[in-house]
Design an enzyme around this catalytic site. Structure first.
Site, PDB file in Angstrom:
ATOM      1  N   GLU A 180       0.856  -1.186   0.000  1.00  0.00           N
ATOM      2  CA  GLU A 180       0.000   0.000   0.000  1.00  0.00           C
ATOM      3  C   GLU A 180       0.893   1.238   0.000  1.00  0.00           C
ATOM      4  O   GLU A 180       1.800   1.357   0.828  1.00  0.00           O
ATOM      5  CB  GLU A 180      -0.901  -0.015   1.246  1.00  0.00           C
ATOM      6  N   GLU A 304     -10.969   4.309   8.860  1.00  0.00           N
ATOM      7  CA  GLU A 304     -11.061   3.911   7.449  1.00  0.00           C
ATOM      8  C   GLU A 304     -11.542   2.467   7.300  1.00  0.00           C
ATOM      9  O   GLU A 304     -10.964   1.676   6.555  1.00  0.00           O
ATOM     10  CB  GLU A 304      -9.711   4.118   6.751  1.00  0.00           C
ATOM     11  N   ARG A 337      -2.760   3.497  16.921  1.00  0.00           N
ATOM     12  CA  ARG A 337      -2.714   4.699  16.080  1.00  0.00           C
ATOM     13  C   ARG A 337      -3.829   5.694  16.415  1.00  0.00           C
ATOM     14  O   ARG A 337      -4.975   5.304  16.661  1.00  0.00           O
ATOM     15  CB  ARG A 337      -2.793   4.311  14.608  1.00  0.00           C
ATOM     16  N   ASP A 379      -3.152  14.242   7.157  1.00  0.00           N
ATOM     17  CA  ASP A 379      -2.721  12.920   6.679  1.00  0.00           C
ATOM     18  C   ASP A 379      -1.542  13.047   5.726  1.00  0.00           C
ATOM     19  O   ASP A 379      -1.713  12.982   4.518  1.00  0.00           O
ATOM     20  CB  ASP A 379      -3.907  12.235   5.973  1.00  0.00           C
ATOM     21  N   GLU A 407       3.872   9.245  -0.757  1.00  0.00           N
ATOM     22  CA  GLU A 407       2.476   9.080  -1.179  1.00  0.00           C
ATOM     23  C   GLU A 407       1.903  10.351  -1.788  1.00  0.00           C
ATOM     24  O   GLU A 407       1.248  10.314  -2.821  1.00  0.00           O
ATOM     25  CB  GLU A 407       1.638   8.657   0.038  1.00  0.00           C
TER      26      GLU A 407
HETATM   27  C1  BDP Z   1      -3.483   7.306   4.219  1.00  0.00           C
HETATM   28  C2  BDP Z   1      -3.195   6.351   3.103  1.00  0.00           C
HETATM   29  C3  BDP Z   1      -3.812   5.008   3.325  1.00  0.00           C
HETATM   30  C4  BDP Z   1      -3.431   4.504   4.682  1.00  0.00           C
HETATM   31  C5  BDP Z   1      -3.827   5.508   5.729  1.00  0.00           C
HETATM   32  C6  BDP Z   1      -3.309   5.151   7.107  1.00  0.00           C
HETATM   33  O1  BDP Z   1      -3.672   6.909   1.907  1.00  0.00           O
HETATM   34  O2  BDP Z   1      -3.377   4.159   2.300  1.00  0.00           O
HETATM   35  O3  BDP Z   1      -4.023   3.282   4.950  1.00  0.00           O
HETATM   36  O4  BDP Z   1      -3.259   6.743   5.460  1.00  0.00           O
HETATM   37  O5  BDP Z   1      -2.310   5.732   7.497  1.00  0.00           O
HETATM   38  O6  BDP Z   1      -2.577   8.342   4.102  1.00  0.00           O
HETATM   39  O7  BDP Z   1      -3.894   4.334   7.771  1.00  0.00           O
END
Ligand code: BDP
Length: 696
Positions: A180, A304, A337, A379, A407
């Site tokens: 990822e 998420e 987290r 983020d 990213e």
């Molecule tokens: C975001 C990313 C995603 C991650 C998420 C995370 O786009 O792929 O899973 O953070 O940190 O920035 O959990």
């Protein structure tokens, strides 16, 4: 055919005659090529004539191998390993809790070390001393770095220890081999071959990490599959742990909170259930039987779409403590987290949600839990102010999460040296315990101390996809060891070790690195703009999206540009996100006269005609910065061209190609964003940007 052979012969002759040998980037910063300055090489040779490492453990062997490989490579002849120092110039590694320097070594701990020039029966020797094997390994890498970067190795009196206990890479790697947000091929971990087959790259990965002081690796994605914790997969993780162990790297795993249900066959994953508690205890026992030095779990919960304790109307602390109790008897930790933002009910401003969820839980986490907080409140944007949770949790261990993989900064295409960004973060003043309490201070004062970086490594030959992206892996490790090291020093070390010591190469590469992050901020999200990238790949711009169902995934939510102005008002007149910081910080960001231009549109909504301190209107400044970022990339291209023939052809061409892609990428950001914002502001374009107007 004949012509082919002739070309090969000519090429080999060229190489033999001192031409630049082809490189594929696989050796990272541990290249150990012969030092070209013969005089310097001879001086070093006199000081590094033989190697003495009496420790017979696997780590002792790693130290001996590294010193021999490194010194022999750099000096151009085999440097012998001997049982006892026999002459001047011996490099002696001493691992002892009882050495003549015990008083100096004791405060340095098992990972700290001394490097001293000393005398032994009249001979001048270099001693690398530590209380622990891993400290000695770090010392050996430090000593090699001195030679790799052309520094003196006489009269040494070096004393080092890490400022944080746990310094790790988080691999967002999946069991199916995908990564990822990975841009360097597939996962390095070959789950389908493990545990039977061990890729030799695992050891090189361990060497690279140890060389910069990293001591942990979370092997799998935070979006965790429960299957990672099945016995079969744990055996695979154990095989990796066995390879990494001699280099001091502890393995950690992410845990899916619903595991007891999905792989354990239980009816629930409710933390209050004694069965669930037992399941986690037994799972932890099983892991520690396979991996005795297992570090612990990393958990993304109720974020998420991931399961978590809130599914049972319990808190993040309840969830974290469940896993913490399971690993506590083994000395393990849980990294929980704070990247949570899904519920608009908590607050309309996404930036405020993590603080609002975690601040009330302060003091409710077990002592072996660390709350893992991303550097900024949104983020991993190109630039963010520090997350208000740093310094705010007074009775909880807090660790930082940074993103090494690019990213939101051009993936493995753009050159973006992140050390300056991390320095800005570490040096931010939280005022948590009065003026001057930096983020770094809060991390170091935490009861348990740690930092994680989301890795940019993969199966690509050069590990990171872009030869320059290796610099970010390097920089993260060095800053995790000691965030006080300057970005320039890190750039200098990495450049010399990775590209050689040719003065022109060094000056050029360092010059390119130095401003590259600010340039990326300029061509992507200047003046505090954020989250205006397209939603899937996070590579290209998409400022114009508006979504009613999930506004936080659309660009307009963040910039709110209309005919009058632009920016997210987070002052007391707006969302009051500033109120989550210490009053001094809140005042600094709230006041338009003190808010740094870098964060203007993060904290304020201003009219297009609002004038910044430099006299420009916000519209003009926006245009200027977008364009300036693109110009920087063009500058890097011009600089790089001058290195043709001075660096190996293979890496030269690879970087040259990527720089052109970066120019197109930067131009796209500039043109799409300016054209979109102009459709709102209706302001004329500055003369230097007429091309953008043509495109519209
Ligand atoms: C975001 C990313 C995603 C991650 C998420 C995370 O786009 O792929 O899973 O953070 O940190 O920035 O959990």
């Amino acid at each position: 055919m004949k012509i082919g052979i002739r070309i090969v012969t000519i090429l080999s002759l060229l190489l033999a005659a001192g031409g630049i040998r082809a490189e594929d980037g696989s050796r990272l910063w541990l290249r150990y090529d012969p030092i070209p300055d013969r005089q310097l090489q001879a001086n070093y040779a006199a000081q590094a004539a033989e190697i003495v490492v009496s420790d017979v453990s696997p780590t002792g062997a790693a130290i001996r191998d590294e010193l021999q490989r490194g010194l022999s490579g750099l000096l151009g002849h085999e440097v012998p390993v001997v049982a006892n120092a026999t002459r001047s110039g011996a490099v002696v590694v001493e691992i002892s809790t009882n050495s003549p320097w015990a008083t100096e070594l004791n405060p340095l701990g098992e990972e700290g070390y001394l490097i001293r020039s000393a005398t032994n029966h009249g001979d001048t020797v270099t001693v690398i001393a530590s209380r622990g094997e891993i400290g000695a390994l770090y010392g050996a890498f430090h000593f090699l770095r001195l030679l790799q970067t052309g520094q003196g190795i006489t009269g040494l009196n070096i004393s080092e220890k890490p400022r944080l206990q746990r310094r790790m890479l988080d691999h967002w790697d999946n069991l199916n081999g995908s990564v990822e947000r990975g841009y360097a091929g597939k996962s390095m971990w070959k789950w389908d071959e493990l545990p039977g087959k061990i890729d030799p790259r695992y050891r090189d990965y361990a060497r690279a990490n140890a060389s910069i002081g990293l001591n942990g690796a979370v092997l799998n994605n935070v979006n965790a599959k429960p299957e990672q914790l099945t016995t079969a997969n744990l055996k695979k993780a154990a095989a990796i742990a066995d390879v990494l162990r001699p280099h001091g790297i502890h393995v950690y795993l992410t845990a899916n909170f619903a595991s007891p249900k999905i792989i354990g066959g239980l009816k629930t994953a409710n933390p209050a259930s004694p069965e669930v508690q037992r399941w986690w205890r037994q799972k932890a026992d099983e892991i520690y039987a396979l991996i005795p030095d297992f570090g612990g779990f990393l958990v993304k919960a109720n974020s998420e779409g991931q399961p978590g304790p809130q599914d049972y109307k319990l808190t993040h602390a309840d969830g974290a403590n469940l896993l913490a109790a399971a690993v506590a008897p083994h000395g393990g930790i849980v990294m929980w987290r704070a990247f949570v933002y899904n519920s608009p009910k908590i607050d309309k401003d996404r930036a405020k949600r993590a603080y609002l969820e975690f601040k009330p839980l302060d003091g409710r986490f077990a002592t072996n839990v660390l709350v893992q907080v991303k550097n900024g409140p949104i983020d991993f944007q190109p630039r963010e102010p520090f997350h208000p949770l740093f310094g705010a949790l007074k009775k909880t261990s807090v660790m930082a999460e940074c993103e090494i993989t690019q990213e939101n900064m051009g993936h493995a295409t753009d050159i973006v040296f992140l050390a300056p960004m991390w320095k800005e973060f570490f040096e931010s003043d939280t005022f948590a315990a009065g003026k001057g309490t930096t983020v770094a201070d809060t991390l170091e004062a935490s009861p348990q101390t740690a930092i994680a970086g989301v890795a940019n490594t993969g199966s690509d030959t050069n590990w990171c996809g872009h030869d320059f992206a290796q610099a970010n892996w390097y920089a993260f490790g060095r800053l995790a060891w000691d965030s006080r090291i300057s970005a320039d020093q890190i750039a200098d070390e990495w450049t010399r070790m990775t590209w050689g010591s040719d003065a022109k190469v060094v000056a050029t590469v360092e010059g390119m690195l130095r401003g590259s992050w600010e340039a990326c901020v300029s061509y992507e999200m200047p003046l505090g703009l954020h989250h205006i990238m397209e939603g899937g790949g996070h590579y290209d711009p998409k400022p114009g999206t508006v979504s009613r169902s999930t506004p936080e995934y659309s660009g307009w939510y963040y910039h709110k540009a209309d005919a009058n102005g632009i920016g997210f008002d987070r002052t007391t007149n707006g969302s009051d996100a500033v109120g989550q910081y210490a009053p001094e910080v809140a005042a600094h960001f709230s006041d338009l006269t003190t808010c740094p231009p870098e964060f203007l549109l993060w904290f304020h909504h201003v009219n297009w005609d609002y004038r910044l301190q430099d006299g420009n209107t916000v519209w003009d400044e926006l245009c200027f910065r977008y364009n300036d970022g693109v110009e920087y990339v063009k500058g890097m291209q011009a600089q790089w061209e001058k290195l043709r023939g001075r660096v190996d052809a293979e890496r030269f061409a690879a970087v040259q190609k990527r720089l052109e892609e970066q120019r197109l990428h930067a131009t796209k950001w500039r043109d799409i964003c300016i054209s979109y914002f102009q459709s709102k502001s209706q302001k004329p374009l500055p003369a230097y940007l007429t091309k953008v107007a043509d495109k519209k």
